[in-house]
Write an enzyme that holds these catalytic residues in place. Structure first.
Site, mmCIF file in Angstrom:
data_model
loop_
_atom_site.group_PDB
_atom_site.id
_atom_site.type_symbol
_atom_site.label_atom_id
_atom_site.label_comp_id
_atom_site.label_asym_id
_atom_site.label_seq_id
_atom_site.Cartn_x
_atom_site.Cartn_y
_atom_site.Cartn_z
ATOM 1 N N ARG A 540 45.095 35.149 46.017
ATOM 2 C CA ARG A 540 44.614 34.212 45.153
ATOM 3 C C ARG A 540 45.665 34.155 44.027
ATOM 4 O O ARG A 540 46.021 35.310 43.711
ATOM 5 C CB ARG A 540 43.367 34.488 44.553
ATOM 6 C CG ARG A 540 42.291 33.359 44.730
ATOM 7 C CD ARG A 540 40.779 33.636 44.282
ATOM 8 N NE ARG A 540 40.634 34.582 43.565
ATOM 9 C CZ ARG A 540 39.700 34.461 42.113
ATOM 10 N NH1 ARG A 540 39.129 33.247 42.129
ATOM 11 N NH2 ARG A 540 39.331 35.470 41.469
ATOM 12 N N SER A 603 45.230 45.502 43.916
ATOM 13 C CA SER A 603 44.085 46.456 43.914
ATOM 14 C C SER A 603 44.144 47.690 44.987
ATOM 15 O O SER A 603 43.417 48.205 45.844
ATOM 16 C CB SER A 603 42.981 45.790 44.505
ATOM 17 O OG SER A 603 42.672 44.516 43.952
ATOM 18 N N ASP A 657 42.045 45.855 40.162
ATOM 19 C CA ASP A 657 40.952 44.660 40.190
ATOM 20 C C ASP A 657 39.754 45.077 39.436
ATOM 21 O O ASP A 657 39.056 44.381 38.891
ATOM 22 C CB ASP A 657 40.671 44.323 41.747
ATOM 23 C CG ASP A 657 40.052 45.534 42.542
ATOM 24 O OD1 ASP A 657 40.406 46.649 42.121
ATOM 25 O OD2 ASP A 657 39.784 45.389 43.573
#
Length: 837
Positions: A540, A603, A657
């Site tokens: 994203r 992450s 994350d």
């Protein structure tokens, strides 16, 4: 030749005249299609009323739950005893069911009479008689040394709270034994059997109505059978109803057979407009006036008597027998249903009619015989019409429950009237198909009767019992006790401490990585920022606009896929793909030349020396890009941006994350100091006191620690709660022996755990009819989205079956219940294993 034609004309004219005469006299017994549709709608309303907890007490159609939850699937095997009490004879049956790749049933049975003094005496005598007959059967068949599961077919309305219990609501037909109503008939039978301890050794597993027995008998031969109908001495129907519609029973999952007890339809006056003077006279002379009014218009116990009352009235009116009446015609019960069936027999009907009337002391003319035969036709046709209307209501409900435009189903049929009357079946079938043209109905005659069905219910109960035991054994592996959870918590606390200390950190499975995030948002932040999020199969890119003082944030984002070949290619290919996605987003937002500060959510476990540096320790969650582990991912991103040479971005932070989650929530709530991710992977961060972090210089203030708890247990400390399925999933993963805790808790692995369990249960013959499909052999078919969909409380079982069918798994309703339960228990295990900080 002329004489022959004249006689034929005379006979035809005579027949037409007599039929018209009877039609006029019995005008109210002829039911139009419009009337039948109206009766069908009334019965649907009564069914709904009977299923409702608040409305059931006043409903005439009691819609009794039977606690029969499953139909035979062909895997049943063993020896079972069955008793059938409810008609003019009592039957004992031994059924041997063997699977052997095909449905195979062998039966031995014995009929015993049910004398009037027994069925109208007291309850103790009745059940002692039943026990005596069973003892005689077991002695005769040499079965005294064996233990058997037993099913009881009891053809009277009972309220059940479980399969092996039934409180008699009321006797019907000719039964009137005292002291049985409002008592548990299973307990009464068990008590009676105590006198025969040496001869009888049984477990009573099931009490079923004869309609349920019929449905189960036929379902063994045809899995589409989900309705049972009896049209015999009495009449009744049962069908499989969705649990979510049965207010009288706890639980929403699956289906349960409902015994409608439709014989009482109209006891509240709902059918007064179609009842005739003959129906009322018959009712007044019955053993139970005002009760079972629908049954008294339909069933074999009453049709002959209706015909007798009609013939007597017509004779009195001078319309038959020249106005003469015999003494026999005045005697109740002199015309039986077998006589009605004989009089309607093709070709032989008129001769039979003359013989029957003569035996009644009458001297019928040809015209009388034609008229009497037509009376029989109208009475039995009305019976078939009424039965068809109620059955059509049930079929419509089944179709609507399944949300189908067209229903394919099978109706199991039994009963002496249906079997012996030559015209009855085809009349019933024709009217049903006319009333429900959107249902493809097969009518299957129960050749072995409802007694075999009780044995099949017992066989299914026995199978389900064994399956449930095995499935519960598997589920128990995932149901952690409080003591086990506290043990996991204590071990996690130890690992957290190891990870924070300089000396023990290298050996710790929970790495407790400092993030160099030292403070939380205070609301003064403002500006435009670019953010990247890499951690799963999607990447994203976001533009975040923050207004100072208002805690106001506007976010624009775009999601890009990360193909498997990129995830597992080279590091340079991965970061070039990321930069290509950034370029596409900036172009999309019209910010191609903008200079923006950038935060990188990465992450995966990284060792940081500052907030803008992160050295990848190891890939997780299916990533395997080469030449990345041990490298600074921020530098790799900067190099990729340089290779692109299109824009200049200032990478100011690399965060996990979980840190991103905590900071996002911290912007809304200043008290937030923990971030938790339960997604493709699983991890947690929190704000730790600097004095406790030996890996970083300084004692003042706090710093966010990325625990990387997915590696918890890699040293074997939680092997006591790891199951064989966890081990199989780990061994088949990209990183065997690593991220063990994550493999027990995260979305990437839960579906795979379920798949391993389903394979095991299927191999044992407990699911999917023992057939392991190719799709079930495919790793990764249970994605997280299916996991969450199937576990949803709002998801109906029919939708669960559809999801399984999408995955190529041909499931029964019972399979779907087990799968949903598995998903719930395994996801629940994930929720319960997290430690308390």
């Amino acid at each position: 030749m002329f004489a022959v034609h004249l006689m034929a004309f005379y006979f035809t004219k005579l027949k037409e005249d007599q039929i018209k005469k009877v039609d006029r006299f019995l005008y109210h017994m002829r039911l139009s299609d419009e009337t039948l549709l109206d009766i069908m709608a009334r019965f649907q309303a009564e069914m709904q009323k009977g299923l409702g907890k608040d409305t059931n007490p006043t409903a005439s159609v009691k819609m009794l739950p039977t606690f029969v939850r499953a139909i035979p699937d062909g895997s049943e095997n063993g020896e079972f005893l069955s008793l059938d009490l409810g008609g003019s004879k009592f039957r004992v049956l031994k059924v041997q069911v063997s699977e052997e790749g095909k449905r195979n049933v062998q039966m031995e049975s014995q009929f015993y009479p049910t004398p009037n003094e027994i069925i109208r005496g007291n309850g103790t005598q009745l059940f002692e008689y039943v026990a005596d007959c069973l003892a005689d059967f077991m002695k005769t068949k040499g079965l005294k040394q064996k233990k058997f599961p037993l099913g009881l077919t009891f053809s009277f309305p009972c309220r059940q709270t479980k399969l092996e219990e039934g409180i008699l609501l009321s006797w019907t037909k000719k039964f009137k034994a005292r002291g049985v109503q409002n008592t548990d008939v299973v307990r009464s039978l068990a008590n009676a059997m105590k006198k025969h301890k040496q001869d009888i050794d049984v477990d009573i597993l099931a009490l079923v109505n004869d309609t349920v027995g019929t449905m189960m008998t036929c379902a063994y031969d045809d899995p589409y059978c989900e309705v049972g109908v009896i049209i015999g001495t009495g009449t009744n129907a049962c069908y499989m109803e969705d649990m979510s519609n049965i207010d009288l029973v706890e639980g929403d999952e699956g289906r349960m057979c409902i015994n409608t007890e439709w014989g009482a339809f109209g006891d509240d006056g709902a059918l007064e407009d179609i009842r005739t003077e003959f129906d009322r006279e018959l009712d007044l002379g019955s053993l139970n006036p005002g009760k079972q009014l629908f049954e008294k218009m339909i069933s074999g116990l009453y049709l002959g008597e209706l015909v007798r009352l009609i013939l007597l009235k017509m004779a009195k009116a001078g319309l038959l027998f020249g106005g003469e009446k015999s003494s026999a015609l005045h005697i109740k019960g002199k015309i039986e249903t077998r006589h009605v069936a004989a009089m309607e027999k093709y070709k032989e009907g008129l001769a039979n009619t003359r013989e029957i009337l003569t035996d009644l002391g009458l001297e019928p003319s040809e015209a009388d015989c034609i008229a009497v035969q037509h009376v029989c036709t109208i009475v039995s046709f009305r019976s078939a019409n009424l039965c068809a209307a109620a059955l059509a209501a049930i079929l419509t409900r089944l179709r609507e429950n399944k949300k189908l435009a067209r229903l394919r189903t099978t109706v199991g049929m039994d009963g002496t009237l249906y079997k012996i009357h030559p015209q009855y079946p085809k009349r019933l079938h024709k009217v049903v198909r006319k009333l429900v043209p959107n249902c493809d109905v097969r009518f299957l005659l129960s050749e072995s009767g409802s007694t075999k069905g009780a044995a099949m219910v017992t066989a299914v109960a026995s199978r389900v019992q064994a399956q449930r035991k095995q499935i519960d054994k598997v589920l128990a592996l995932f149901q952690l006790t409080r003591e086990q959870l506290e043990g996991v918590q204590d071990k996690m606390r130890v690992e957290l401490d190891y990870g924070l200390k300089r000396d023990t950190h290298p050996l710790a499975t929970v790495k407790m990585l400092p993030t160099y995030v030292r403070g939380m948002p205070d609301g003064t932040e403002k500006g435009k920022f670019l953010a990247l999020d890499l951690g799963g199969t999607n990447f994203r890119v976001l533009l975040v606009k923050i207004r100072s003082g208002w805690r106001s944030v506007r976010i624009y984002n775009k999601i890009f896929a990360i193909p498997l070949e990129i995830m597992q290619g080279t590091g340079e290919e991965l970061f070039d793909h990321i930069v290509q996605c950034i370029a596409d987003f900036l172009d999309y937002m019209g910010l191609k030349g903008a200079q923006l500060p950038l935060g990188f959510t990465f992450s995966f476990p990284c060792r940081q020396a500052s907030i803008d540096k992160g050295t990848l320790i190891e890939w997780t969650k299916g990533f395997k890009a080469t030449d990345c582990e041990g490298e600074d991912v921020v530098d790799m991103l900067r190099e990729a941006i340089k290779r692109r040479n299109e824009f200049d971005l200032d990478i100011v932070a690399v965060v996990n994350d979980t840190v991103g989650t905590m900071m996002t929530c911290g912007y809304e709530d200043p008290n937030c100091e923990v971030g938790l991710i339960a997604g493709t992977g699983s991890n947690m961060c929190y704000m730790e006191e600097m004095r406790n972090i030996e890996l970083v210089e300084g004692d003042e203030g706090k710093m966010c620690i990325n625990t990387e708890w997915g590696g918890f247990g890699d040293n074997g400390c939680i092997d006591d709660i790891r199951t064989q399925y966890d081990k199989e999933v780990d061994e088949g993963s990209l990183n065997p022996g690593k991220q063990r805790y994550e493999k027990m808790t995260s979305g990437m692995y839960l579906g795979e755990i379920v798949r391993q369990i389903l394979i095991d249960l299927t191999k044992q013959g407990l699911l999917f009819r023992g057939q392991i499909s190719e799709r079930l052999r495919t790793r990764g078919i249970f994605e997280t989205k299916f996991l969450s969909q199937i576990e949803s409380d709002r998801l109906a079982l029919l939708q669960v079956r559809r999801i399984l069918q999408q995955l190529g798994l041909d499931s029964t309703c019972e399979d779907s219940i087990v799968v949903k339960e598995l998903f719930s228990d395994i996801a629940g295990n994930c929720k319960r294993t997290g430690p308390s900080m």
